[in-house]
Design a protein around this motif. Structure first.
Motif, PDB file in Angstrom:
ATOM      1  N   TRP A 139      -2.654  15.018  -6.278  1.00 63.98           N
ATOM      2  CA  TRP A 139      -1.553  14.108  -6.479  1.00 63.98           C
ATOM      3  C   TRP A 139      -0.553  14.179  -7.811  1.00 63.98           C
ATOM      4  O   TRP A 139      -1.196  14.584  -8.624  1.00 63.98           O
ATOM      5  CB  TRP A 139      -2.032  12.458  -6.605  1.00 63.98           C
ATOM      6  CG  TRP A 139      -2.450  12.241  -5.140  1.00 63.98           C
ATOM      7  CD1 TRP A 139      -3.767  12.683  -4.809  1.00 63.98           C
ATOM      8  CD2 TRP A 139      -1.728  11.549  -4.111  1.00 63.98           C
ATOM      9  NE1 TRP A 139      -4.085  12.227  -3.309  1.00 63.98           N
ATOM     10  CE2 TRP A 139      -2.895  11.526  -3.071  1.00 63.98           C
ATOM     11  CE3 TRP A 139      -0.519  10.992  -3.850  1.00 63.98           C
ATOM     12  CZ2 TRP A 139      -2.644  10.864  -1.749  1.00 63.98           C
ATOM     13  CZ3 TRP A 139      -0.274  10.537  -2.734  1.00 63.98           C
ATOM     14  CH2 TRP A 139      -1.220  10.461  -1.650  1.00 63.98           C
ATOM     15  N   SER A 147      -2.431  10.659   6.473  1.00 64.90           N
ATOM     16  CA  SER A 147      -3.830   9.929   5.995  1.00 64.90           C
ATOM     17  C   SER A 147      -3.882  10.311   4.297  1.00 64.90           C
ATOM     18  O   SER A 147      -3.817  11.508   4.067  1.00 64.90           O
ATOM     19  CB  SER A 147      -5.132  10.573   6.495  1.00 64.90           C
ATOM     20  OG  SER A 147      -6.031   9.594   5.913  1.00 64.90           O
ATOM     21  N   LEU A 148      -3.965   9.314   3.689  1.00 65.41           N
ATOM     22  CA  LEU A 148      -4.014   9.646   2.032  1.00 65.41           C
ATOM     23  C   LEU A 148      -5.333  10.415   1.824  1.00 65.41           C
ATOM     24  O   LEU A 148      -5.421  11.084   1.008  1.00 65.41           O
ATOM     25  CB  LEU A 148      -3.739   8.290   1.241  1.00 65.41           C
ATOM     26  CG  LEU A 148      -2.637   7.563   1.060  1.00 65.41           C
ATOM     27  CD1 LEU A 148      -1.877   7.014   2.486  1.00 65.41           C
ATOM     28  CD2 LEU A 148      -2.674   6.428  -0.098  1.00 65.41           C
ATOM     29  N   SER A 149      -6.168   9.893   2.478  1.00 60.56           N
ATOM     30  CA  SER A 149      -7.387  10.438   2.099  1.00 60.56           C
ATOM     31  C   SER A 149      -7.628  12.085   2.178  1.00 60.56           C
ATOM     32  O   SER A 149      -8.548  12.719   1.526  1.00 60.56           O
ATOM     33  CB  SER A 149      -8.578   9.894   2.844  1.00 60.56           C
ATOM     34  OG  SER A 149      -8.582  10.242   4.439  1.00 60.56           O
ATOM     35  N   GLY A 150      -6.768  12.795   2.821  1.00 54.50           N
ATOM     36  CA  GLY A 150      -6.918  14.116   3.061  1.00 54.50           C
ATOM     37  C   GLY A 150      -6.221  14.965   2.056  1.00 54.50           C
ATOM     38  O   GLY A 150      -6.397  16.206   2.029  1.00 54.50           O
ATOM     39  N   TYR A 151      -5.785  14.154   0.922  1.00 57.52           N
ATOM     40  CA  TYR A 151      -4.980  14.846   0.018  1.00 57.52           C
ATOM     41  C   TYR A 151      -5.806  14.846  -1.259  1.00 57.52           C
ATOM     42  O   TYR A 151      -6.380  14.032  -1.662  1.00 57.52           O
ATOM     43  CB  TYR A 151      -3.718  14.170  -0.333  1.00 57.52           C
ATOM     44  CG  TYR A 151      -2.645  14.339   0.759  1.00 57.52           C
ATOM     45  CD1 TYR A 151      -2.677  13.709   1.939  1.00 57.52           C
ATOM     46  CD2 TYR A 151      -1.464  15.282   0.938  1.00 57.52           C
ATOM     47  CE1 TYR A 151      -1.853  13.851   2.921  1.00 57.52           C
ATOM     48  CE2 TYR A 151      -0.681  15.675   1.830  1.00 57.52           C
ATOM     49  CZ  TYR A 151      -0.681  14.996   2.819  1.00 57.52           C
ATOM     50  OH  TYR A 151      -0.103  15.109   3.999  1.00 57.52           O
ATOM     51  N   ASP A 152      -5.948  16.213  -1.902  1.00 57.38           N
ATOM     52  CA  ASP A 152      -6.851  16.284  -2.972  1.00 57.38           C
ATOM     53  C   ASP A 152      -5.883  16.324  -4.302  1.00 57.38           C
ATOM     54  O   ASP A 152      -6.736  15.946  -5.277  1.00 57.38           O
ATOM     55  CB  ASP A 152      -7.571  17.940  -2.835  1.00 57.38           C
ATOM     56  CG  ASP A 152      -8.350  17.943  -1.719  1.00 57.38           C
ATOM     57  OD1 ASP A 152      -8.490  19.120  -0.855  1.00 57.38           O
ATOM     58  OD2 ASP A 152      -9.150  16.881  -1.429  1.00 57.38           O
ATOM     59  N   ARG A 161      -2.727  19.121   0.139  1.00 57.01           N
ATOM     60  CA  ARG A 161      -3.808  19.431   0.938  1.00 57.01           C
ATOM     61  C   ARG A 161      -4.320  20.678   1.587  1.00 57.01           C
ATOM     62  O   ARG A 161      -3.166  21.355   1.900  1.00 57.01           O
ATOM     63  CB  ARG A 161      -4.089  18.098   1.647  1.00 57.01           C
ATOM     64  CG  ARG A 161      -2.966  18.036   2.649  1.00 57.01           C
ATOM     65  CD  ARG A 161      -3.695  17.133   3.958  1.00 57.01           C
ATOM     66  NE  ARG A 161      -4.212  17.871   4.771  1.00 57.01           N
ATOM     67  CZ  ARG A 161      -4.905  17.044   5.820  1.00 57.01           C
ATOM     68  NH1 ARG A 161      -4.812  16.043   5.705  1.00 57.01           N
ATOM     69  NH2 ARG A 161      -5.864  17.923   6.549  1.00 57.01           N
ATOM     70  N   SER A 196      -3.641  14.630  10.972  1.00 53.23           N
ATOM     71  CA  SER A 196      -4.195  14.013   9.767  1.00 53.23           C
ATOM     72  C   SER A 196      -3.369  13.752   8.700  1.00 53.23           C
ATOM     73  O   SER A 196      -3.774  13.404   7.474  1.00 53.23           O
ATOM     74  CB  SER A 196      -5.443  14.780   9.451  1.00 53.23           C
ATOM     75  OG  SER A 196      -4.955  16.152   9.195  1.00 53.23           O
ATOM     76  N   GLU A 201       0.883  -1.109   0.013  1.00 53.05           N
ATOM     77  CA  GLU A 201      -0.003  -0.222  -0.053  1.00 53.05           C
ATOM     78  C   GLU A 201       0.955   1.483   0.058  1.00 53.05           C
ATOM     79  O   GLU A 201       1.940   1.193   0.374  1.00 53.05           O
ATOM     80  CB  GLU A 201      -0.923  -0.073   1.086  1.00 53.05           C
ATOM     81  CG  GLU A 201      -1.801  -1.099   1.315  1.00 53.05           C
ATOM     82  CD  GLU A 201      -2.922  -0.879   2.252  1.00 53.05           C
ATOM     83  OE1 GLU A 201      -3.935  -1.820   2.496  1.00 53.05           O
ATOM     84  OE2 GLU A 201      -2.620  -0.152   3.237  1.00 53.05           O
ATOM     85  N   ARG A 202       0.342   2.430  -0.410  1.00 53.18           N
ATOM     86  CA  ARG A 202       0.966   3.519  -0.357  1.00 53.18           C
ATOM     87  C   ARG A 202       1.251   3.954   0.975  1.00 53.18           C
ATOM     88  O   ARG A 202       0.233   3.932   1.752  1.00 53.18           O
ATOM     89  CB  ARG A 202       0.303   4.640  -1.050  1.00 53.18           C
ATOM     90  CG  ARG A 202       0.754   5.996  -1.706  1.00 53.18           C
ATOM     91  CD  ARG A 202       0.236   6.848  -2.741  1.00 53.18           C
ATOM     92  NE  ARG A 202       0.141   6.091  -3.787  1.00 53.18           N
ATOM     93  CZ  ARG A 202      -0.365   6.648  -4.946  1.00 53.18           C
ATOM     94  NH1 ARG A 202      -0.806   7.856  -4.848  1.00 53.18           N
ATOM     95  NH2 ARG A 202      -0.615   5.962  -6.101  1.00 53.18           N
TER      96      ARG A 202
END
Length: 126
Positions: free
Chosen positions: A116, A109-114, A99, A106, A44-45
């Motif tokens: 890439w 966490s990958l999910s916080g980045y808008d 992000r 936080s 995983e990243r």
């Protein structure tokens, strides 16, 4: 739309160094935090580090503390990742991401980045 462009990857022997660059097309409140992540084959990243442009804070993963260093060039909208004492376990595709600021807890966490980048390959040979 924010664009992130990484460069600087390559092949290096264990113990060597590389410097990655991430150039952002623009810096706004939406890109206050920029980070580096990496992804090894079949894994995983994972988070490497993140820095805040406005506050100057930095957050490093334990696995890279003392070996990797982030630096910024505001005039060029560029975040650098200096990697020293590289190990084969550092091999992977390195991604730059951005992000809004948010709590520093936080940042990993990958999910916080808008936003890439496309990634750059780093290969460390033993």
């Amino acid at each position: 739309q924010v664009q992130l462009v990484e460069s600087g990857g390559g092949l290096v022997q264990a113990g060597g160094s590389l410097r990655l660059s991430c150039a952002a097309s623009t810096l706004t409140f939406r890109t206050d935090v920029m980070g580096w992540f990496r992804q090894a084959p079949g894994k995983e990243r994972e988070f490497v580090l993140a820095v805040s442009w406005s506050g100057g804070a930095a957050y490093y993963a334990d696995s890279v503390k003392g070996r990797f260093t982030a630096s910024k060039d505001s005039a060029k909208n560029t975040l650098y990742l200096q990697m020293n004492s590289l190990e084969p376990e550092d091999t992977g595709v390195y991604y730059c991401a951005a992000r809004p600021r948010g709590p520093w807890e936080s940042w990993p966490s990958l999910s916080g980045y808008d936003y890439w980048g496309q990634g750059t390959q780093v290969t460390v040979s033993s």
